[in-house]
Motif scaffolding. Structure first.
Motif, short mmCIF file in Angstrom:
data_model
loop_
_atom_site.label_atom_id
_atom_site.label_comp_id
_atom_site.label_asym_id
_atom_site.label_seq_id
_atom_site.Cartn_x
_atom_site.Cartn_y
_atom_site.Cartn_z
N LYS A 192 -2.68 5.94 4.80
CA LYS A 192 -1.67 4.97 5.23
C LYS A 192 -1.90 3.62 4.56
O LYS A 192 -0.94 2.95 4.14
N ARG A 195 -0.80 3.81 0.98
CA ARG A 195 0.66 3.81 0.85
C ARG A 195 1.26 2.43 1.10
O ARG A 195 2.38 2.15 0.66
N PRO A 199 3.82 2.78 -2.17
CA PRO A 199 4.53 3.69 -1.26
C PRO A 199 5.02 4.99 -1.90
O PRO A 199 5.09 6.02 -1.22
N HIS A 200 5.37 4.96 -3.19
CA HIS A 200 6.04 6.10 -3.82
C HIS A 200 5.05 7.21 -4.16
O HIS A 200 4.01 6.96 -4.78
N LEU A 201 5.39 8.45 -3.78
CA LEU A 201 4.49 9.59 -3.99
C LEU A 201 4.23 9.90 -5.45
O LEU A 201 3.20 10.49 -5.79
N GLY A 222 1.27 10.50 4.03
CA GLY A 222 1.69 10.16 2.68
C GLY A 222 0.88 10.81 1.57
O GLY A 222 1.04 10.45 0.40
#
Length: 294
Positions: A192, A195, A199-201, A222
């Protein structure tokens, strides 16, 4: 039998199936209890010293020989996949081999956080053998959430590995209860925090978890790949094979989850994930810079 910290032992109640390293011994009334780290699997356990048997050097070597054979088999399969991917990249870069073009490749950079310094060393050796650029950090699982943000800013990795030791305790709760796991909550919180930074995978690929970890929570937090769907033990080197495949997959291609898992030592019962883009970049022209001594 006097069990000491540093001994290599096995549990009689589990028919001596796994080897463990004694990392601590605690007094519990009249009983001495040992805290154990798996030698080849990322499992932390505790057991009464009366349940432990010391494994002599000869048996250790016999088991180690079998372990090396297993690792070499997995490495061979990975190299076969790598050469197939490399041929595909060469074909594309040269317009179907119609022209000779010099090109270079930039594999994805890995930041590997590990709760076990000995396992981290094993992983770094394998990364080096495969050719993956990596920076390894030993960090206790409980400290990972507060440290991961600064480390991401410092090293700007394409792939983040968050691993160490974990275990599920039936006496502490049901399988879906995060509190029943030794370190899953720390891994979840670390994902967390990571991320929050990226944030983007597909901009930061994350592998998280260890033996018996709470797979669903890690994916929801995530992680792209995590352990352990069937709550089984995972091999110490499995994270290396997963992220190496991603590191050498072109960023325009999607990594098939099964293609990643099939060369691991644990397989789909211990590992899983979601479709993820590769992070390899190909460029040209390639020029060698010679040292003229000027």
């Amino acid at each position: 039998m006097d069990i000491k910290i540093g001994d290599i032992v096995a549990r009689k109640s589990y028919k001596c199936d796994l080897l463990f390293r004694v990392i601590d011994i605690k007094e519990k009334g009249d009983e001495r209890e040992a805290i154990l780290y798996g030698e080849d699997v990322r499992l932390i356990a505790d057991a009464p010293c009366s349940d432990l048997v010391i494994i002599d050097e000869r048996e250790q070597q016999e088991r180690k020989k079998k372990e090396i054979e297993l690792i070499e088999q997995s490495y061979k399969l990975f190299r076969q996949d790598y050469h197939a991917m490399k041929q595909k990249i060469e074909y594309r870069a040269t317009g179907g081999y119609q022209t000779e073009k010099d090109f270079f490749q930039i594999p994805g950079r890995v930041l590997h956080l590990d709760g076990d310094p000995l396992y981290l060393r094993k992983c770094l050796d394998l990364y080096e053998r495969i050719g993956v650029p990596v920076y390894g950090v030993y960090c206790e699982e409980s400290e990972m959430p507060e440290k991961v943000g600064v480390l991401i800013e410092q090293f700007r990795p394409d792939i983040l590995v968050i691993t160490g030791h974990d275990s599920y305790s039936k006496s502490k709760g049901k399988v879906n209860d995060l509190k029943a796991y030794r370190h899953s909550k720390h891994f979840v919180q670390t994902v967390k925090e990571a991320r929050k930074k990226v944030p983007h995978l597909d901009q930061l690929v994350i592998f998280a978890g260890a033996c018996q970890s709470h797979f669903e929570s890690l994916i929801r937090a995530g992680a792209n790949f995590a352990s352990s769907p069937a709550r089984v033990n995972i091999h110490a080197l499995d994270p290396v094979y997963i992220v190496s495949r991603i590191s050498f997959t072109p960023f325009m291609e999607t990594v098939n989850v099964w293609d990643v898992l099939r060369n691991t030592l644990t397989g789909e019962k211990g590992l899983g994930g979601v479709e993820t883009k590769g992070v390899l970049r190909t460029g040209m022209p390639f020029r060698l810079i010679h040292d003229t001594g000027d």
